[in-house]
Scaffold this motif. Structure first.
Motif, mmCIF file in Angstrom:
data_model
loop_
_atom_site.group_PDB
_atom_site.id
_atom_site.type_symbol
_atom_site.label_atom_id
_atom_site.label_comp_id
_atom_site.label_asym_id
_atom_site.label_seq_id
_atom_site.Cartn_x
_atom_site.Cartn_y
_atom_site.Cartn_z
ATOM 1 N N CYS A 285 -5.872 5.255 4.783
ATOM 2 C CA CYS A 285 -5.295 5.309 6.230
ATOM 3 C C CYS A 285 -5.310 6.779 6.796
ATOM 4 C CB CYS A 285 -4.078 4.643 6.219
ATOM 5 S SG CYS A 285 -3.440 4.332 7.981
ATOM 6 N N ASP B 53 1.156 -8.153 -4.080
ATOM 7 C CA ASP B 53 2.000 -7.057 -4.090
ATOM 8 C C ASP B 53 3.531 -7.072 -4.751
ATOM 9 O OD1 ASP B 53 0.223 -5.568 -2.779
ATOM 10 O OD2 ASP B 53 0.979 -6.037 -0.692
ATOM 11 N N GLY C 238 0.847 -1.028 -0.039
ATOM 12 C CA GLY C 238 0.011 0.082 -0.042
ATOM 13 C C GLY C 238 0.766 1.337 -0.047
ATOM 14 N N GLN D 290 5.999 0.924 -2.578
ATOM 15 C CA GLN D 290 6.069 -0.340 -2.075
ATOM 16 C C GLN D 290 7.526 -1.174 -2.261
ATOM 17 O OE1 GLN D 290 2.968 -3.165 -2.377
ATOM 18 N NE2 GLN D 290 1.471 -1.639 -2.979
ATOM 19 N N CYS E 190 0.522 8.535 7.932
ATOM 20 C CA CYS E 190 0.088 8.720 6.568
ATOM 21 C C CYS E 190 -0.610 10.266 6.568
ATOM 22 C CB CYS E 190 -1.193 7.790 6.390
ATOM 23 S SG CYS E 190 -0.565 6.264 5.926
ATOM 24 N N GLN F 170 -0.903 5.308 2.582
ATOM 25 C CA GLN F 170 -1.852 4.059 2.178
ATOM 26 C C GLN F 170 -3.221 5.149 1.788
ATOM 27 O OE1 GLN F 170 -2.593 0.801 4.683
ATOM 28 N NE2 GLN F 170 -0.521 0.048 4.644
ATOM 29 N N TRP F 171 -3.887 4.547 0.736
ATOM 30 C CA TRP F 171 -4.981 5.537 0.214
ATOM 31 C C TRP F 171 -6.171 5.711 1.246
ATOM 32 C CZ3 TRP F 171 -9.916 3.745 -0.699
ATOM 33 C CH2 TRP F 171 -10.054 2.253 -0.710
ATOM 34 N N VAL G 44 3.351 4.445 1.365
ATOM 35 C CA VAL G 44 3.037 5.390 2.565
ATOM 36 C C VAL G 44 2.953 6.922 1.978
ATOM 37 C CG1 VAL G 44 3.866 6.986 4.395
ATOM 38 C CG2 VAL G 44 4.406 4.288 4.405
#
Ligand SMILES: [Zn+2]
Length: 104
Positions: A20, A93, A13, A39, A25, A17-18, A15
């Motif tokens: 979070c 991932d 995901g 990632q 974040c 995360q979309w 940093v």
């Protein structure tokens, strides 16, 4: 001499995360953009001309765009110094970035 470029160092995901809203974040989105990361992935080369990626994260397109060593050589209409991808596992991932390389 072995050369290694760190393409990303974050967990799945990246940093931020979309979805979070944690402190890290939120900071990455606002006043600390330097902590943003894609990632985890690296590129390795024995001489600097040809490179192997270790895993292909969903962020691969962004990682290649941001890494001059992985750009097409000057004057070449279609070229990539990426000679191959070494997959360490079959997790989504680690393999999703292969879809970005479909034109190759
Ligand atoms: Zn977070």
């Amino acid at each position: 001499m072995l050369r290694v470029v760190i393409l990303g160092a974050a967990a799945g995901g990246g940093v931020p995360q979309w979805n979070c809203g944690c402190t890290v974040c939120r900071a990455a989105r606002t006043d600390q953009p330097e902590i943003r990361s894609t990632q985890a992935s690296i590129a390795v080369s024995a001489g600097g001309e040809y490179w192997f990626l270790v895993n292909a994260s969903p962020d691969l397109r962004q990682q290649v765009t941001a890494t001059p060593q992985l750009h097409p050589k000057a004057g070449a209409l279609r070229h990539s110094p990426i000679a191959g991808v070494i997959l360490t596992n079959g997790e989504i991932d680690a393999i999703t970035g292969l879809l970005s390389m479909r034109e190759g």
